[in-house]
Motif scaffolding. Structure first.
Motif, PDB file in Angstrom:
ATOM      1  N   MET A  24      21.467  -7.443  36.359  1.00 53.15           N
ATOM      2  CA  MET A  24      20.683  -6.943  35.240  1.00 53.15           C
ATOM      3  C   MET A  24      21.536  -6.123  34.275  1.00 53.15           C
ATOM      4  SD  MET A  24      17.499  -7.122  34.480  1.00 53.15           S
ATOM      5  CE  MET A  24      16.213  -6.374  33.618  1.00 53.15           C
ATOM      6  N   VAL A  25      22.358  -5.271  34.782  1.00 57.01           N
ATOM      7  CA  VAL A  25      23.213  -4.429  33.947  1.00 57.01           C
ATOM      8  C   VAL A  25      24.185  -5.298  33.147  1.00 57.01           C
ATOM      9  CG1 VAL A  25      25.023  -2.666  34.016  1.00 57.01           C
ATOM     10  CG2 VAL A  25      23.017  -2.449  35.480  1.00 57.01           C
ATOM     11  N   LEU A  26      24.691  -6.329  33.780  1.00 59.04           N
ATOM     12  CA  LEU A  26      25.620  -7.225  33.099  1.00 59.04           C
ATOM     13  C   LEU A  26      24.928  -7.957  31.948  1.00 59.04           C
ATOM     14  CD1 LEU A  26      28.448  -8.450  33.006  1.00 59.04           C
ATOM     15  CD2 LEU A  26      27.654 -10.159  34.655  1.00 59.04           C
ATOM     16  N   GLU A  27      23.708  -8.368  32.147  1.00 58.49           N
ATOM     17  CA  GLU A  27      22.952  -9.049  31.108  1.00 58.49           C
ATOM     18  C   GLU A  27      22.692  -8.122  29.917  1.00 58.49           C
ATOM     19  OE1 GLU A  27      19.385 -10.595  32.831  1.00 58.49           O
ATOM     20  OE2 GLU A  27      20.473 -12.011  34.099  1.00 58.49           O
ATOM     21  N   GLN A  28      22.376  -6.869  30.204  1.00 54.95           N
ATOM     22  CA  GLN A  28      22.168  -5.891  29.123  1.00 54.95           C
ATOM     23  C   GLN A  28      23.470  -5.649  28.354  1.00 54.95           C
ATOM     24  OE1 GLN A  28      20.591  -2.515  31.212  1.00 54.95           O
ATOM     25  NE2 GLN A  28      18.468  -3.248  31.078  1.00 54.95           N
ATOM     26  N   TYR A  29      24.547  -5.584  29.080  1.00 55.90           N
ATOM     27  CA  TYR A  29      25.848  -5.370  28.456  1.00 55.90           C
ATOM     28  C   TYR A  29      26.192  -6.553  27.547  1.00 55.90           C
ATOM     29  CZ  TYR A  29      30.848  -4.634  27.917  1.00 55.90           C
ATOM     30  OH  TYR A  29      32.093  -4.463  27.393  1.00 55.90           O
ATOM     31  N   ILE A  30      25.988  -7.740  28.029  1.00 60.70           N
ATOM     32  CA  ILE A  30      26.253  -8.945  27.256  1.00 60.70           C
ATOM     33  C   ILE A  30      25.356  -8.978  26.016  1.00 60.70           C
ATOM     34  CG2 ILE A  30      26.081 -11.460  27.246  1.00 60.70           C
ATOM     35  CD1 ILE A  30      27.013 -11.406  30.174  1.00 60.70           C
ATOM     36  N   GLN A  31      24.094  -8.602  26.194  1.00 60.19           N
ATOM     37  CA  GLN A  31      23.164  -8.584  25.067  1.00 60.19           C
ATOM     38  C   GLN A  31      23.614  -7.576  24.007  1.00 60.19           C
ATOM     39  OE1 GLN A  31      19.092  -7.763  26.099  1.00 60.19           O
ATOM     40  NE2 GLN A  31      18.356  -8.077  23.997  1.00 60.19           N
ATOM     41  N   ARG A  32      24.052  -6.400  24.423  1.00 59.00           N
ATOM     42  CA  ARG A  32      24.548  -5.390  23.473  1.00 59.00           C
ATOM     43  C   ARG A  32      25.796  -5.887  22.752  1.00 59.00           C
ATOM     44  NH1 ARG A  32      24.702  -0.396  27.162  1.00 59.00           N
ATOM     45  NH2 ARG A  32      26.810  -0.364  26.325  1.00 59.00           N
TER      46      ARG A  32
END
Length: 101
Positions: free
Chosen positions: A1-9
């Protein structure tokens, strides 16, 4: 989940950068066009100035020929004109020498 948020940012920031780049490219094109227009205007003004200087020079010659110039202007201008006439005569003499030789 954290990786997905990072990628989205990262993607959002990248999209912002792309938008800024597009704006800057548009502004750059606009500024280049403005510079081109200003350069053309400057060239027109320089030509106009040269034309006015030529007219002024002719006016001075006419005034000198008619004897209507000021004494100080007259002496300096006559000296300048004589120098130019002498240069023209020398050039004509060279051309004649080339034609004869």
């Amino acid at each position: 989940m954290v990786l997905e948020q990072y990628i989205q940012r990262v993607e959002e920031r990248l999209q912002l950068l792309v938008k800024k780049l597009q704006l800057l490219q548009t502004e750059n094109v606009s500024l280049k066009e403005e510079v081109k227009i200003q350069q053309q205007e400057l060239q027109k003004q320089q030509l106009a100035i040269q034309g006015l200087e030529d007219r002024l020079q002719l006016r001075k010659i006419a005034d000198t020929a008619q004897g209507t110039t000021l004494a100080e202007e007259d002496v300096a201008f006559k000296r300048e004109i004589r120098g130019k006439i002498n240069d023209y005569i020398k050039e004509i003499d060279r051309c004649i020498a080339l034609l004869n030789g």
